[in-house]
Design a protein around this motif. Sequence first.
Motif, mmCIF file in Angstrom:
data_model
loop_
_atom_site.group_PDB
_atom_site.id
_atom_site.type_symbol
_atom_site.label_atom_id
_atom_site.label_comp_id
_atom_site.label_asym_id
_atom_site.label_seq_id
_atom_site.Cartn_x
_atom_site.Cartn_y
_atom_site.Cartn_z
ATOM 1 N N GLY A 74 8.212 -2.542 -9.769
ATOM 2 C CA GLY A 74 6.863 -2.894 -9.676
ATOM 3 C C GLY A 74 5.923 -1.678 -9.273
ATOM 4 O O GLY A 74 6.253 -0.449 -9.528
ATOM 5 N N SER A 75 4.781 -2.141 -8.706
ATOM 6 C CA SER A 75 3.612 -1.352 -8.116
ATOM 7 C C SER A 75 4.327 -0.299 -6.958
ATOM 8 O O SER A 75 5.340 -0.951 -6.563
ATOM 9 C CB SER A 75 2.438 -1.717 -7.985
ATOM 10 O OG SER A 75 2.492 -2.639 -6.536
ATOM 11 N N LEU A 76 3.802 0.645 -6.677
ATOM 12 C CA LEU A 76 4.314 1.190 -5.429
ATOM 13 C C LEU A 76 4.481 0.242 -4.286
ATOM 14 O O LEU A 76 5.222 0.322 -3.527
ATOM 15 C CB LEU A 76 3.200 2.463 -4.935
ATOM 16 C CG LEU A 76 3.606 3.226 -3.704
ATOM 17 C CD1 LEU A 76 4.902 3.780 -3.872
ATOM 18 C CD2 LEU A 76 2.430 4.296 -3.288
ATOM 19 N N ALA A 77 3.209 -0.599 -4.175
ATOM 20 C CA ALA A 77 3.353 -1.730 -3.203
ATOM 21 C C ALA A 77 4.395 -2.405 -3.209
ATOM 22 O O ALA A 77 5.293 -2.969 -2.265
ATOM 23 C CB ALA A 77 1.912 -2.224 -2.772
ATOM 24 N N GLY A 78 4.603 -2.967 -4.332
ATOM 25 C CA GLY A 78 5.917 -3.806 -4.820
ATOM 26 C C GLY A 78 7.367 -3.096 -4.502
ATOM 27 O O GLY A 78 8.303 -3.614 -3.932
ATOM 28 N N ARG A 79 7.360 -1.840 -4.630
ATOM 29 C CA ARG A 79 8.761 -1.077 -4.658
ATOM 30 C C ARG A 79 8.887 -1.110 -2.825
ATOM 31 O O ARG A 79 10.053 -1.037 -2.633
ATOM 32 C CB ARG A 79 8.424 0.336 -5.088
ATOM 33 C CG ARG A 79 8.587 0.023 -6.631
ATOM 34 C CD ARG A 79 8.462 1.360 -7.279
ATOM 35 N NE ARG A 79 8.214 1.210 -8.798
ATOM 36 C CZ ARG A 79 8.676 2.010 -9.856
ATOM 37 N NH1 ARG A 79 9.462 2.942 -9.465
ATOM 38 N NH2 ARG A 79 8.633 1.758 -11.160
ATOM 39 N N ILE A 80 7.749 -0.656 -2.207
ATOM 40 C CA ILE A 80 7.995 -0.540 -0.562
ATOM 41 C C ILE A 80 8.393 -1.839 -0.293
ATOM 42 O O ILE A 80 9.159 -1.828 0.671
ATOM 43 C CB ILE A 80 6.483 -0.011 0.005
ATOM 44 C CG1 ILE A 80 6.475 1.469 -0.544
ATOM 45 C CG2 ILE A 80 6.864 -0.010 1.381
ATOM 46 C CD1 ILE A 80 5.013 1.991 -0.164
ATOM 47 N N ALA A 81 7.652 -2.978 -0.559
ATOM 48 C CA ALA A 81 7.881 -4.091 0.039
ATOM 49 C C ALA A 81 9.528 -4.812 -0.489
ATOM 50 O O ALA A 81 10.167 -5.251 0.319
ATOM 51 C CB ALA A 81 7.115 -5.309 -0.734
#
Length: 331
Positions: A121-128
């Motif tokens: 996913g997005s950068l946020a999604g990957r960190i999550a």
Amino acid sequence: MARRPLRPSFEIGHVRVRAGRTQSVSLPITRLVTGADVELPVRVVHGREEGPTVWVDAAIHGDEAVGVEVVRQVVAGLDPKAFCGTLIAVPIVNVLGFSAGQRYLPDRRDLNRSFPGSPRGSLAGRIAHLFMSEVVDKCEVGIDLHTGSDRRTNLPQVRADLEDPRTRALAEAFAAPVMLNAKLRDGSLRYAARERGATVLLYEAGEAWRMDRWAVDAGVLGVRRVLAALGMTEPVAEDPPAPSAVSFRSGWVRARGTGMLHLEVALGERVERGARLGGLFDSLGKRVRLVHADRSGIVVGRTEAPLVNSGDAVVHIAEVEEPTPPATAGS
């Protein structure tokens, strides 16, 4: 006499932490244009004795510094040789936002609305997704540390599902001045972790991008109390704390005009419905409006902005239940 076998090592990322040790681990997130790696910093305390696995995290929002110091002090005070269970400490979840002094990620996404995330996913999604797979999925209890936002400051408080007995017991053990029953929000860490079976407390205290000592101290004590309640450490050596005030309803008083705000109430102060909370003045000193409480309760948050516009939130009041007196003998 045969030596008792040690607990198995704790695996996280590509590292195995031996029992009775504290070890730092770096989990890869991404790479900057300079070629430098961005990594999620993790500190694992893997005790010699069996016990629960718990995580504590801070700075999911990059402008929240109080929790970073709470995590540092909690971990520094733990001896892995006398610790029962495992603590996964993540002092800065939103590494990119924290480094830039920004609440959100570079793409302006709110990490705390991006859980459970996706590996593609997005950068946020990957960190999550990384946080969920490497931290949350290994734990049964989590403590998520936050501060106020947008020039707001919060009284130390725990927000949690107080209708769940296990969650409420841990919230009571934390013993913040107030504990609020808080609904779960889609995309939040608390929601995603609850879906995976974890019990989660959210701690709020202080102001964004400030190191409020009183907020740090209350957070450190609260986390230590929870670890003790879970049997992971000895009880905190102090007088028993006062029980938390309990709130199932709260709301922000909003400005009914525009002006320079002069508040007359402090965090933790009890107010009655209709009480004067402060006033709004124009640039020449003329009073524009008074601000009054729309309910009775405890002030758990307030704006620190000097100028407010009509409709802005200025004071957060939590309606509290009065504590039930203990039963007397023979009753």
